[in-house]
Design a protein around this motif. Structure first.
Motif, mmCIF file in Angstrom:
data_model
loop_
_atom_site.group_PDB
_atom_site.id
_atom_site.type_symbol
_atom_site.label_atom_id
_atom_site.label_comp_id
_atom_site.label_asym_id
_atom_site.label_seq_id
_atom_site.Cartn_x
_atom_site.Cartn_y
_atom_site.Cartn_z
ATOM 1 N N GLU A 1 -2.016 7.944 -0.624
ATOM 2 C CA GLU A 1 -1.152 7.726 0.161
ATOM 3 C C GLU A 1 -0.415 7.370 0.294
ATOM 4 O OE1 GLU A 1 -5.294 7.619 3.389
ATOM 5 O OE2 GLU A 1 -5.426 5.711 2.466
ATOM 6 N N PHE A 2 -0.146 6.310 -0.628
ATOM 7 C CA PHE A 2 0.843 5.871 -0.554
ATOM 8 C C PHE A 2 2.027 6.294 -1.274
ATOM 9 C CE2 PHE A 2 -1.414 2.133 0.056
ATOM 10 C CZ PHE A 2 -0.280 1.171 -0.471
ATOM 11 N N HIS A 3 2.141 8.016 -2.301
ATOM 12 C CA HIS A 3 3.288 8.378 -2.273
ATOM 13 C C HIS A 3 3.058 9.562 -0.625
ATOM 14 C CE1 HIS A 3 1.496 8.599 -6.567
ATOM 15 N NE2 HIS A 3 1.511 7.309 -5.846
ATOM 16 N N ASP A 4 2.620 9.429 -0.508
ATOM 17 C CA ASP A 4 2.303 10.694 1.224
ATOM 18 C C ASP A 4 3.380 9.817 1.354
ATOM 19 O OD1 ASP A 4 1.402 12.212 0.081
ATOM 20 O OD2 ASP A 4 0.045 12.269 1.142
ATOM 21 N N ILE A 5 3.615 8.475 1.893
ATOM 22 C CA ILE A 5 4.280 7.503 2.744
ATOM 23 C C ILE A 5 6.075 7.640 2.377
ATOM 24 C CG2 ILE A 5 2.412 6.091 4.103
ATOM 25 C CD1 ILE A 5 3.044 3.599 2.464
ATOM 26 N N LEU A 6 5.951 7.357 1.562
ATOM 27 C CA LEU A 6 7.398 7.383 0.058
ATOM 28 C C LEU A 6 8.640 8.542 0.840
ATOM 29 C CD1 LEU A 6 6.295 5.752 -3.033
ATOM 30 C CD2 LEU A 6 6.998 3.781 -1.072
ATOM 31 N N ASP B 1 8.287 5.551 5.252
ATOM 32 C CA ASP B 1 7.492 6.138 6.821
ATOM 33 C C ASP B 1 6.581 4.740 7.358
ATOM 34 O OD1 ASP B 1 6.674 7.474 8.955
ATOM 35 O OD2 ASP B 1 7.418 8.975 8.266
ATOM 36 N N ARG B 2 7.086 3.645 8.061
ATOM 37 C CA ARG B 2 6.620 3.277 8.434
ATOM 38 C C ARG B 2 5.207 3.296 9.203
ATOM 39 N NH1 ARG B 2 10.915 1.785 6.360
ATOM 40 N NH2 ARG B 2 11.134 -0.795 6.119
ATOM 41 N N GLU B 3 6.344 4.594 10.426
ATOM 42 C CA GLU B 3 4.779 4.668 11.207
ATOM 43 C C GLU B 3 3.862 4.794 10.618
ATOM 44 O OE1 GLU B 3 4.602 3.532 14.570
ATOM 45 O OE2 GLU B 3 6.055 2.318 13.787
ATOM 46 N N LYS B 4 3.484 6.137 9.528
ATOM 47 C CA LYS B 4 2.740 6.822 8.703
ATOM 48 C C LYS B 4 1.802 5.997 7.790
ATOM 49 C CE LYS B 4 2.791 11.123 6.257
ATOM 50 N NZ LYS B 4 3.356 12.254 5.227
ATOM 51 N N ALA B 5 2.943 4.836 7.429
ATOM 52 C CA ALA B 5 1.988 4.077 6.313
ATOM 53 C C ALA B 5 1.245 2.622 7.371
ATOM 54 C CB ALA B 5 2.571 3.245 6.149
ATOM 55 N N ARG B 6 1.945 2.682 8.656
ATOM 56 C CA ARG B 6 1.064 2.350 9.951
ATOM 57 C C ARG B 6 -1.169 3.196 10.267
ATOM 58 N NH1 ARG B 6 2.172 -2.310 12.528
ATOM 59 N NH2 ARG B 6 3.844 -1.848 12.048
ATOM 60 N N ASN C 1 -3.829 1.940 8.193
ATOM 61 C CA ASN C 1 -5.196 1.193 9.191
ATOM 62 C C ASN C 1 -4.628 -0.101 9.672
ATOM 63 O OD1 ASN C 1 -6.750 3.157 9.521
ATOM 64 N ND2 ASN C 1 -8.025 2.608 7.843
ATOM 65 N N VAL C 2 -3.049 -0.134 9.109
ATOM 66 C CA VAL C 2 -2.351 -1.342 9.853
ATOM 67 C C VAL C 2 -2.196 -1.990 11.337
ATOM 68 C CG1 VAL C 2 -0.365 -2.680 9.327
ATOM 69 C CG2 VAL C 2 -0.563 -0.921 7.887
ATOM 70 N N PRO C 3 -2.575 -3.364 12.029
ATOM 71 C CA PRO C 3 -2.894 -3.258 13.109
ATOM 72 C C PRO C 3 -1.158 -3.694 13.531
ATOM 73 C CG PRO C 3 -4.450 -4.830 12.126
ATOM 74 C CD PRO C 3 -3.665 -4.092 11.051
ATOM 75 N N GLU C 4 -1.107 -3.540 15.046
ATOM 76 C CA GLU C 4 0.320 -3.547 15.245
ATOM 77 C C GLU C 4 1.095 -5.122 15.101
ATOM 78 O OE1 GLU C 4 2.520 -1.177 16.636
ATOM 79 O OE2 GLU C 4 1.425 0.502 16.490
ATOM 80 N N GLN C 5 0.364 -5.834 15.022
ATOM 81 C CA GLN C 5 0.822 -7.453 15.304
ATOM 82 C C GLN C 5 0.766 -7.481 13.853
ATOM 83 O OE1 GLN C 5 -2.883 -9.022 16.124
ATOM 84 N NE2 GLN C 5 -2.199 -10.521 14.400
ATOM 85 N N TYR C 6 1.512 -6.320 13.005
ATOM 86 C CA TYR C 6 1.244 -6.585 10.815
ATOM 87 C C TYR C 6 2.845 -5.909 12.054
ATOM 88 C CZ TYR C 6 -2.665 -8.543 9.939
ATOM 89 O OH TYR C 6 -3.887 -9.043 9.995
ATOM 90 N N ASP C 7 4.130 -6.880 11.147
ATOM 91 C CA ASP C 7 5.482 -5.946 10.669
ATOM 92 C C ASP C 7 5.572 -5.499 8.880
ATOM 93 O OD1 ASP C 7 7.342 -5.672 12.728
ATOM 94 O OD2 ASP C 7 8.229 -7.623 12.209
#
Length: 204
Positions: free
Chosen positions: A80-85, A146-151, A155-161
């Motif tokens: 999953e991490f490879h997919d966001i790089l 890709d930050r949006e894909k990572a989010r 499952n990263v909440p919007e309040q986290y940068d």
């Protein structure tokens, strides 16, 4: 677990050949650099937890501790991490046995905005890098993902940068890197201290 004393350690040969500080500092600071060649040797849970424990003792505004770390160490998690790089970073970072995403909570416990959250997360990343280096483990911070894909995937909440993905692992053979990266696989230097330090006010 073999840990090097930060104040008695010596410069490694590759660092000694490429780095020289203008003023005396612990070799721990110079020995830390960001390679891209990783071996497939796993990182023990004990060492990984030591690295994360060190990060958790970084200073933070009002001791809010806004840093958050999402860790990938299993095959499924790493994929999953490879997919966001981005493609360039995937060519080398996919060899690292551990990837972790550094994020920070933009809000304080009472709901107020925390203007220091990114600054504090940066301090925690510095602690990660130094503690890893003291354990003989290399680290490399990656901003190209890709930050949006990572989010979404993580499952990263919007309040986290989301700030950076950190590759962690033991150094590997530079020959495994793409040709254009092999020559860059050495500790880099720094500009003169006078270029970044200003006494009293910024020089024109």
């Amino acid at each position: 677990m073999s840990q090097v004393n930060a104040f008695t350690a010596e410069l490694t040969p590759e660092v000694s050949a490429n780095r020289k500080s203008e003023h005396p500092v612990s070799p721990a600071f110079l020995n830390r650099w960001s390679p891209r060649a990783f071996s497939d040797r796993p990182i023990s849970d004990q060492d990984l937890n030591t690295i994360l424990e060190a990060a958790h003792w970084a200073p933070s505004s009002y001791n809010d501790q806004p840093w958050r770390f999402i860790v990938a160490k299993t095959g499924e998690q790493l994929q999953e991490f490879h997919d966001i790089l981005n493609e360039f970073n995937r060519t080398w970072a996919s060899k690292a046995p551990v990837l972790l995403l550094v994020a920070s909570d933009k809000l304080r416990a009472n709901g107020d905005p925390n203007g220091a959250h990114a600054f504090d997360a940066g301090a925690a990343w510095g602690y990660i890098a130094l503690q890893a280096s003291l354990l003989g483990i290399a680290s490399h911070a990656i901003g190209g993902f890709d930050r949006e894909k990572a989010r979404t995937l993580l499952n990263v909440p919007e309040q986290y940068d989301l700030h950076a993905v950190i590759a962690l692992g033991y150094k590997g053979d530079p020959e495994q890197l793409p040709e254009g990266l092999r020559e860059r696989e050495v500790p880099n230097s720094r500009v003169e201290l006078s270029q970044v330090v200003f006494e009293g006010k910024v020089k024109p």
